[in-house]
Design an enzyme around this catalytic site. Structure first.
Site, PDB file in Angstrom:
ATOM      1  N   ASP A  17     -18.965 -22.865   9.760  1.00 33.11           N
ATOM      2  CA  ASP A  17     -18.652 -21.469   9.498  1.00 33.11           C
ATOM      3  C   ASP A  17     -17.536 -21.427   8.452  1.00 33.11           C
ATOM      4  O   ASP A  17     -16.848 -22.433   8.217  1.00 33.11           O
ATOM      5  CB  ASP A  17     -18.201 -20.813  10.803  1.00 33.11           C
ATOM      6  CG  ASP A  17     -17.712 -19.393  10.608  1.00 33.11           C
ATOM      7  OD1 ASP A  17     -18.437 -18.583  10.011  1.00 33.11           O
ATOM      8  OD2 ASP A  17     -16.581 -19.105  11.050  1.00 33.11           O
ATOM      9  N   ASP A  19     -15.174 -18.072   7.535  1.00 28.63           N
ATOM     10  CA  ASP A  19     -14.016 -17.248   7.907  1.00 28.63           C
ATOM     11  C   ASP A  19     -13.493 -17.622   9.288  1.00 28.63           C
ATOM     12  O   ASP A  19     -14.245 -17.618  10.272  1.00 28.63           O
ATOM     13  CB  ASP A  19     -14.399 -15.763   7.890  1.00 28.63           C
ATOM     14  CG  ASP A  19     -14.647 -15.253   6.482  1.00 28.63           C
ATOM     15  OD1 ASP A  19     -13.741 -15.390   5.644  1.00 28.63           O
ATOM     16  OD2 ASP A  19     -15.746 -14.740   6.220  1.00 28.63           O
ATOM     17  N   THR A 112     -22.550 -19.096   6.851  1.00 30.36           N
ATOM     18  CA  THR A 112     -21.614 -17.984   6.908  1.00 30.36           C
ATOM     19  C   THR A 112     -22.326 -16.646   6.907  1.00 30.36           C
ATOM     20  O   THR A 112     -23.422 -16.513   6.349  1.00 30.36           O
ATOM     21  CB  THR A 112     -20.634 -18.049   5.716  1.00 30.36           C
ATOM     22  OG1 THR A 112     -19.787 -16.900   5.737  1.00 30.36           O
ATOM     23  CG2 THR A 112     -21.371 -18.107   4.382  1.00 30.36           C
ATOM     24  N   SER A 113     -21.693 -15.651   7.513  1.00 28.43           N
ATOM     25  CA  SER A 113     -22.219 -14.290   7.491  1.00 28.43           C
ATOM     26  C   SER A 113     -21.905 -13.587   6.181  1.00 28.43           C
ATOM     27  O   SER A 113     -22.384 -12.475   5.943  1.00 28.43           O
ATOM     28  CB  SER A 113     -21.641 -13.486   8.667  1.00 28.43           C
ATOM     29  OG  SER A 113     -22.121 -13.992   9.893  1.00 28.43           O
ATOM     30  N   LYS A 144     -25.485 -13.583  12.885  1.00 24.14           N
ATOM     31  CA  LYS A 144     -24.919 -14.149  14.108  1.00 24.14           C
ATOM     32  C   LYS A 144     -24.562 -12.956  15.014  1.00 24.14           C
ATOM     33  O   LYS A 144     -24.105 -11.940  14.522  1.00 24.14           O
ATOM     34  CB  LYS A 144     -23.646 -14.942  13.808  1.00 24.14           C
ATOM     35  CG  LYS A 144     -23.836 -16.134  12.870  1.00 24.14           C
ATOM     36  CD  LYS A 144     -22.471 -16.734  12.478  1.00 24.14           C
ATOM     37  CE  LYS A 144     -22.618 -17.814  11.428  1.00 24.14           C
ATOM     38  NZ  LYS A 144     -21.313 -18.354  10.991  1.00 24.14           N
ATOM     39  N   ASP A 169     -15.336 -20.237  14.984  1.00 25.32           N
ATOM     40  CA  ASP A 169     -14.129 -19.650  15.579  1.00 25.32           C
ATOM     41  C   ASP A 169     -14.405 -18.390  16.374  1.00 25.32           C
ATOM     42  O   ASP A 169     -13.574 -17.980  17.189  1.00 25.32           O
ATOM     43  CB  ASP A 169     -13.128 -19.289  14.472  1.00 25.32           C
ATOM     44  CG  ASP A 169     -13.571 -18.067  13.686  1.00 25.32           C
ATOM     45  OD1 ASP A 169     -12.845 -17.064  13.690  1.00 25.32           O
ATOM     46  OD2 ASP A 169     -14.660 -18.110  13.089  1.00 25.32           O
TER      47      ASP A 169
END
Length: 222
Positions: A17, A19, A112-113, A144, A169
Site C-alpha cells: 500500500d 498512503d 494503492t487506491s 478496497k 495501515d
C-alpha cells in the site's frame, strides 16, 4: 529492545500500500477531506473513520449513502485533482527509503487506491521510487476493502495469493489483504488493533533477506 518480539515471514512477492504505509500523507488527506466535509455538511470525525485506504467515491458512498453513485464518481474526479495538487507536508514513513532500496531487485508491486497521477505526486513528494509494477485506481473496478487490487498485484508478480505478503495501515486495506487470502503486515498505529498477521510501528522495524531460491524472508520487530 525491551518488550519487543520478532516475527519471521517468508514470501515470494510483496504488495505495498502507499498512503500510511510508505508515505505519510495524513496532513494532506485531512486538509482536502476537511474542506469536502464542510462543503457537504458531513462531520469530519465521521470522515476520519472511513477515509483511509479507500478510493474517494467509496468513502463518499459510506458517508452519503443516499447520494447517487454517479455523483460520487464525478465528485471523486474533483477530489483526485485537489489531492494531487496538495503535496505540502508529505513525507516518507520512517524507514521507507531503506525499505524500498532493499526491495529494489526483489518482486514487489504497489497496490494503492490512488490513481497514477496522485500516486506519482505523493511518491515523488516523499522522495521514494515508484515500483515498476503497480495497481492503481484505474486498474480495478472496486475499491478496497474489495480484494481485487491485491489479487491483480499477485497476478502481475506471477505468484499465488498465499505466496504474497501485503503491507497495509488501514482497516479497508487490511480487510482487502485478508479477503485476498494473503498474509498482512500492519504498519503504524492505525493497524495495531486490526489483527494483521504481524505488526510493526514503522518500516525501520523490518529487515529484508533475499534467499537463494528467490524467496524473501521478512524479519519483523514489533
Amino acid at each position: 529492545m525491551p518488550n519487543s518480539s520478532l516475527t519471521t515471514l517468508t514470501a515470494r512477492g510483496l504488495l505495498l500500500d502507499m498512503d500510511g504505509t510508505l508515505v505519510n500523507s495524513d496532513a494532506a488527506v485531512e486538509r482536502v477531506w476537511r474542506a469536502w466535509a464542510a462543503e457537504h455538511g458531513v462531520d469530519f470525525a465521521d470522515v476520519l473513520k472511513v477515509v483511509h485506504g479507500r478510493q474517494g467515491y467509496s468513502t463518499m458512498a459510506v458517508l452519503l449513502p443516499d447520494r447517487p453513485m454517479e455523483e460520487n464518481h464525478a465528485d471523486n474526479r474533483d477530489m483526485l485533482a485537489r489531492e494531487t495538487a496538495e503535496t505540502e507536508g508529505i513525507v516518507p514513513v520512517p524507514g521507507a527509503p531503506e525499505f524500498m532500496a532493499a526491495l529494489a531487485a526483489l518482486p514487489h508491486a504497489l497496490v494503492t487506491s490512488a490513481d497514477i497521477g496522485l500516486a506519482t505526486a505523493r511518491m515523488d513528494a516523499a522522495g521514494l521510487p515508484m515500483p515498476d509494477l503497480r495497481v492503481t485506481a484505474e486498474s480495478v473496478s472496486a475499491s478496497k476493502p474489495d480484494p481485487e487490487g491485491f489479487l491483480k498485484g499477485a497476478v502481475e508478480l506471477g505468484f499465488a495469493p498465499a505466496d504474497c505478503v501485503v503491507f497495509e495501515d488501514s482497516p479497508a486495506g487490511i480487510e482487502a489483504g485478508r479477503a485476498a487470502g494473503m498474509r498482512v503486515v500492519g504498519v503504524g498505529e492505525r493497524a495495531a488493533e486490526l489483527e494483521p498477521t504481524a505488526h510493526v510501528p514503522d518500516l525501520t522495524r523490518i529487515r529484508i533477506e533475499a534467499l537463494p531460491d528467490g524467496a524473501i524472508r521478512l524479519h519483523l520487530t514489533d
